[in-house]
Scaffold this active site. Structure first.
Site, PDB file in Angstrom:
ATOM      1  CB  CYS A 285      -0.942   0.065   1.186  1.00 48.37           C
ATOM      2  SG  CYS A 285      -2.077  -1.298   1.275  1.00 48.37           S
TER       3      CYS A 285
ATOM      4  NE  ARG B  67       4.655   1.762   0.244  1.00 44.04           N
ATOM      5  CZ  ARG B  67       5.621   1.620   1.134  1.00 44.04           C
ATOM      6  NH1 ARG B  67       6.849   1.952   0.823  1.00 44.04           N
ATOM      7  NH2 ARG B  67       5.368   1.167   2.332  1.00 44.04           N
TER       8      ARG B  67
ATOM      9  CD1 TRP C 255       0.628  -6.285  -2.848  1.00 44.50           C
ATOM     10  CD2 TRP C 255       0.094  -6.904  -0.765  1.00 44.50           C
ATOM     11  NE1 TRP C 255       1.048  -7.579  -2.655  1.00 44.50           N
ATOM     12  CE2 TRP C 255       0.741  -7.988  -1.399  1.00 44.50           C
ATOM     13  CE3 TRP C 255      -0.337  -7.071   0.547  1.00 44.50           C
ATOM     14  CZ2 TRP C 255       0.975  -9.203  -0.765  1.00 44.50           C
ATOM     15  CZ3 TRP C 255      -0.108  -8.283   1.181  1.00 44.50           C
ATOM     16  CH2 TRP C 255       0.542  -9.330   0.523  1.00 44.50           C
TER      17      TRP C 255
ATOM     18  CG  ASN D  76       1.120   0.627   4.337  1.00 40.66           C
ATOM     19  OD1 ASN D  76       0.848  -0.567   4.209  1.00 40.66           O
ATOM     20  ND2 ASN D  76       2.362   1.086   4.317  1.00 40.66           N
ATOM     21  N   GLY D  77      -1.058  -1.015   6.395  1.00 40.65           N
ATOM     22  CA  GLY D  77      -0.775  -1.803   7.597  1.00 40.65           C
ATOM     23  C   GLY D  77      -1.918  -2.758   7.866  1.00 40.65           C
TER      24      GLY D  77
ATOM     25  CD  GLU E 102      17.873 -12.997  -5.903  1.00 39.56           C
ATOM     26  OE1 GLU E 102      17.273 -13.500  -4.959  1.00 39.56           O
ATOM     27  OE2 GLU E 102      17.523 -11.916  -6.416  1.00 39.56           O
TER      28      GLU E 102
ATOM     29  CE  LYS F  50      14.663 -11.393  -8.352  1.00 44.45           C
ATOM     30  NZ  LYS F  50      15.102 -10.908  -7.126  1.00 44.45           N
TER      31      LYS F  50
ATOM     32  CD  GLU G 210      10.882 -11.982  -6.712  1.00 40.09           C
ATOM     33  OE1 GLU G 210      10.663 -11.436  -5.634  1.00 40.09           O
ATOM     34  OE2 GLU G 210      11.900 -11.743  -7.392  1.00 40.09           O
TER      35      GLU G 210
ATOM     36  CG  HIS H 184      20.275 -36.498  -1.768  1.00 43.59           C
ATOM     37  ND1 HIS H 184      20.587 -37.790  -1.463  1.00 43.59           N
ATOM     38  CD2 HIS H 184      21.450 -35.812  -1.731  1.00 43.59           C
ATOM     39  CE1 HIS H 184      21.892 -37.897  -1.240  1.00 43.59           C
ATOM     40  NE2 HIS H 184      22.431 -36.701  -1.399  1.00 43.59           N
TER      41      HIS H 184
ATOM     42  CE  LYS I 150      12.138  -2.715  -4.848  1.00 41.86           C
ATOM     43  NZ  LYS I 150      12.587  -4.079  -5.120  1.00 41.86           N
TER      44      LYS I 150
HETATM   45  C1  G6P Z   1       9.458  -8.567  -0.889  1.00 42.72           C
HETATM   46  C2  G6P Z   1      10.117  -8.098  -2.160  1.00 42.72           C
HETATM   47  C3  G6P Z   1      11.446  -8.819  -2.343  1.00 42.72           C
HETATM   48  C4  G6P Z   1      12.321  -8.604  -1.127  1.00 42.72           C
HETATM   49  C5  G6P Z   1      11.614  -9.017   0.164  1.00 42.72           C
HETATM   50  C6  G6P Z   1      12.390  -8.554   1.392  1.00 42.72           C
HETATM   51  O1  G6P Z   1       9.075  -9.884  -0.999  1.00 42.72           O
HETATM   52  O2  G6P Z   1       9.267  -8.333  -3.261  1.00 42.72           O
HETATM   53  O3  G6P Z   1      12.102  -8.318  -3.487  1.00 42.72           O
HETATM   54  O4  G6P Z   1      13.501  -9.346  -1.269  1.00 42.72           O
HETATM   55  O5  G6P Z   1      10.334  -8.394   0.226  1.00 42.72           O
HETATM   56  O6  G6P Z   1      12.382  -7.162   1.401  1.00 42.72           O
HETATM   57  P1  G6P Z   1      13.473  -6.246   2.051  1.00 42.72           P
HETATM   58  O7  G6P Z   1      13.040  -4.860   1.723  1.00 42.72           O
HETATM   59  O8  G6P Z   1      13.431  -6.520   3.525  1.00 42.72           O
HETATM   60  O9  G6P Z   1      14.791  -6.591   1.472  1.00 42.72           O
END
Ligand code: G6P
Length: 625
Positions: A2, A27, A75, A101-102, A497, A501, A504, A520, A620
């Site tokens: 949000c 956000r 969100w 937001n929250g 990672e 990616k 996501e 395994h 994000k």
């Molecule tokens: C969300 C974002 C990720 C990020 C994670 C942790 O899931 O989409 O890209 O890695 O939060 O966020 P931070 O701001 O704590 O690194």
């Protein structure tokens, strides 16, 4: 999670709010809304499911006049994304409008109490409970003291907000406007970020500084439990939940507006991938030189850091992958035990802490609710807290004892790219810095790593400009249903990672594994349909990884291999596609091997026609647990 924007001043609010929402759209982007007090004194609220552009279209023929207003991009937490559940929410009488937001954890109880008093609700959200409770509390105050105007009215509304928030369990950043008062805006925060920008007789308020920077560089970061009154042409007033006045602490922010634009790239993610040589230079600037690494956070807290019996790293998502690399770096160079925990698990795990630990919290946004809670828990048990964050002035740096910003500039694409390499670079600097203090690192190895660290930006440049074009590779795998990523040692977190990616942004199921673990379980999945990405650079595990590759080949898997320059020919006999990266000290390899994986995920998502910067369901900045 949000995004909130608000404005009160002499300008038309609507364009500022819409532009601000676009900046904050990373956000949350399932619905959006705006509330304005119009020139004729109406409270106009417009909401729409979908993106900010949908809201803009919806308001095209509406009255969007007014010099005070607020807006929200959502969100969803409580209630599906819909026009009704979108913010702003309006109180029963239509007088107050609120964005939030929250999460209000006790909203169901509060809602029940209000329903018993005759309040009805339009939405399923926790936010509507807040605005109704504020109205209910305000009415009770007004009944006792009479209807006020001016200063006294503001005092009464501040009291209503304060008393409401004292009843609330949970997290909030909120902004409220009153239809009867077009000169004042109220905002408050607890565990969700809110920044107030100070202009000439005008105020901006937002979830972070990005919507504010083009108007002013003077800001106040509200602290938990603070409520601010922002009046056109008058000084800001801040109180806390105990009704005590709080002095305003004004800070100057340093943010380049160009960093918030796409700068000719099709997507923020692509721009941020290509920015990495520059962002890593910034990250090291003033810290790394041929003489060594200087981190003021280490220099100023040497004694406490060195007396730690162990290091614990907490993080979420991509930051957690950086943490895994940090563990290898610190253990190898400093010979001190390091554990890596998901912040969300650590906070409820009843961990055994003696008080001598150092807890490193890694977070791009600096706002992740679970990471903040993990910090809080460790702090209460005496640990020393070291933050590694990107967003200056965010909540985590303010909750830590010390730390380092990664200084990679704003990251707008939801899938983290340059923040990851910034975090790994910072962890490498930290490990080197501590190693010298501990005296644990072989001087020759120290010099080699230090020299290679300084080459990283140039080598990144080479990977990005001279490496193979990954768009054609992506087109081969556009319709793959699954992917496996395999790596060992420092490159195992890179495999995780790379897989993250891809899932996501392309919604393809992908898993990262330590290469040797493949036999395994995951090996059962391998057939001619399964693409397997290997990170097989020339390090001491190279031969072993190549053997794993042969095992995949024997089962007809399709292999994409990230290899060291000069090795492509050898690996080409097994791999279908080889992507070379320059050679570098093994502990810094993730800074190069990650880049092709970012690009591969990006191009596959583009081939699938997906919204790369705003993937479905993600946000994000995750300010809820
Ligand atoms: C969300 C974002 C990720 C990020 C994670 C942790 O899931 O989409 O890209 O890695 O939060 O966020 P931070 O701001 O704590 O690194």
């Amino acid at each position: 999670m949000c995004g909130i924007v608000g404005y009160v001043g002499k300008r038309e609010a609507y364009p500022i709010l819409i532009k601000g929402l676009k900046r904050l759209e990373y956000r949350g982007y399932d619905s959006a809304g705006v509330a304005l007090i119009s020139d004729s004194g109406e409270l106009n609220v417009y909401k729409q499911k979908g993106k900010v552009a949908d809201l803009e279209q919806y308001t095209a023929d509406k009255d969007c006049s007014g010099q005070i207003g607020m807006a929200h991009t959502r969100w969803a937490t409580h209630g599906v994304p819909s026009q009704i559940n979108a913010h702003p929410h309006v109180s029963q009488s239509g007088r107050f409008a609120l964005v939030h937001n929250g999460i209000i954890e006790n909203y169901a109880d509060l809602r029940k109490q209000l329903e018993e008093k005759g309040f009805t609700f339009k939405s399923e959200t926790d936010t509507e409970v807040l605005v109704q409770l504020i109205e209910y509390t305000y009415n009770a105050i007004a009944r006792r003291g009479g209807q006020h105007s001016g200063e006294s009215l503001h005092r009464d509304i501040l009291s209503a907000i304060r008393l409401t928030l004292r009843k609330v369990v949970g997290a909030y950043a909120l902004v409220l406007i009153d239809r009867n008062d077009p000169d004042a805006m109220f905002c408050a925060r607890k565990a969700s970020p809110l920044v107030v920008g100070l202009g000439e007789g005008e105020y901006f308020v937002a979830s972070d500084a990005t919507p504010i920077v083009e108007y002013t560089d003077q800001v106040i970061y509200l602290n938990d439990g603070e409520i601010a009154l922002l009046r056109r042409g008058k000084d800001i007033k801040i109180i806390n939940l105990e009704n005590l006045k709080v002095p305003a602490e004004i800070q100057t922010i340093d943010m380049d507006i160009d960093q918030l634009e796409k700068g000719g790239y099709e997507h923020f993610m692509l721009k941020e991938i290509y920015e990495q040589p520059r962002s890593i230079r910034n990250c090291m600037s003033g810290r790394v030189s041929p003489e060594g690494v200087v981190l003021s956070a280490v220099r100023d807290n040497k004694e406490r850091l060195l007396r730690a019996n162990r290091y614990i790293i907490v993080a979420c998502g991509t930051s957690w992958h950086a943490a895994l690399i940090g563990k290898h770096l610190i253990e190898h160079l400093c010979r001190i035990p390091v554990t890596v925990e998901y912040a969300s698990e650590f906070r409820y795990a009843d961990p055994v802490l003696t008080g001598d630990e150092v807890l490193i919290a890694i977070s791009q946004s600096g706002e992740t609710a679970d990471t903040l809670a993990a910090i809080d828990l460790a702090k209460r048990q005496g640990a020393f807290i070291f933050g590694i964050c990107n967003v200056v002035g965010s909540s985590i740096p303010r909750a830590t004892d010390t730390g380092c910003y990664i200084h990679v500039g704003p990251e707008i694409g939801v899938a983290s790219t340059k923040a990851f390499t910034g975090q790994v670079t910072t962890l490498a600097m930290l490990a080197l810095c501590l190693a010298r203090e501990y005296g644990t690192c072989d001087p020759q190895e120290y010099s080699e790593i230090l020299a290679d660290l300084q080459r990283v930006p140039d080598l990144m440049e080479r990977v990005l400009t001279e490496g193979p074009d990954l768009a054609p590779v992506a087109s081969i795998f556009t319709y793959a249903r699954n992917f496996i990523y395999l790596g060992r040692g420092y490159n195992y977190p890179v495999a995780l990672e790379g897989a993250l990616k891809l899932k996501e942004i392309s919604y393809i199921h992908a898993e990262g594994y330590p290469a040797a673990e493949m036999k395994h379980g995951p090996i059962a999945l391998i057939d001619e349909e399964m693409p397997v990405v290997f990170i097989a650079t020339r390090n001491f595990m190279y031969e072993k990884v190549v053997s794993n590759m042969a095992e995949v080949k024997a089962r007809k898997g399709r292999i994409i291999a990230i290899v060291s320059e000069g090795e492509a020919d050898a690996v080409a006999q097994i791999a279908d596609i080889c992507i070379p990266v320059p050679c570098i000290h093994e502990c810094l390899e993730p800074l190069l091997t990650t880049l092709p994986l970012q690009l591969l995920a990006y191009h596959i998502a583009v081939c699938r026609g997906l919204n790369v910067d705003q993937p479905r369901n993600l946000a994000k900045s995750v300010t809820v647990e």
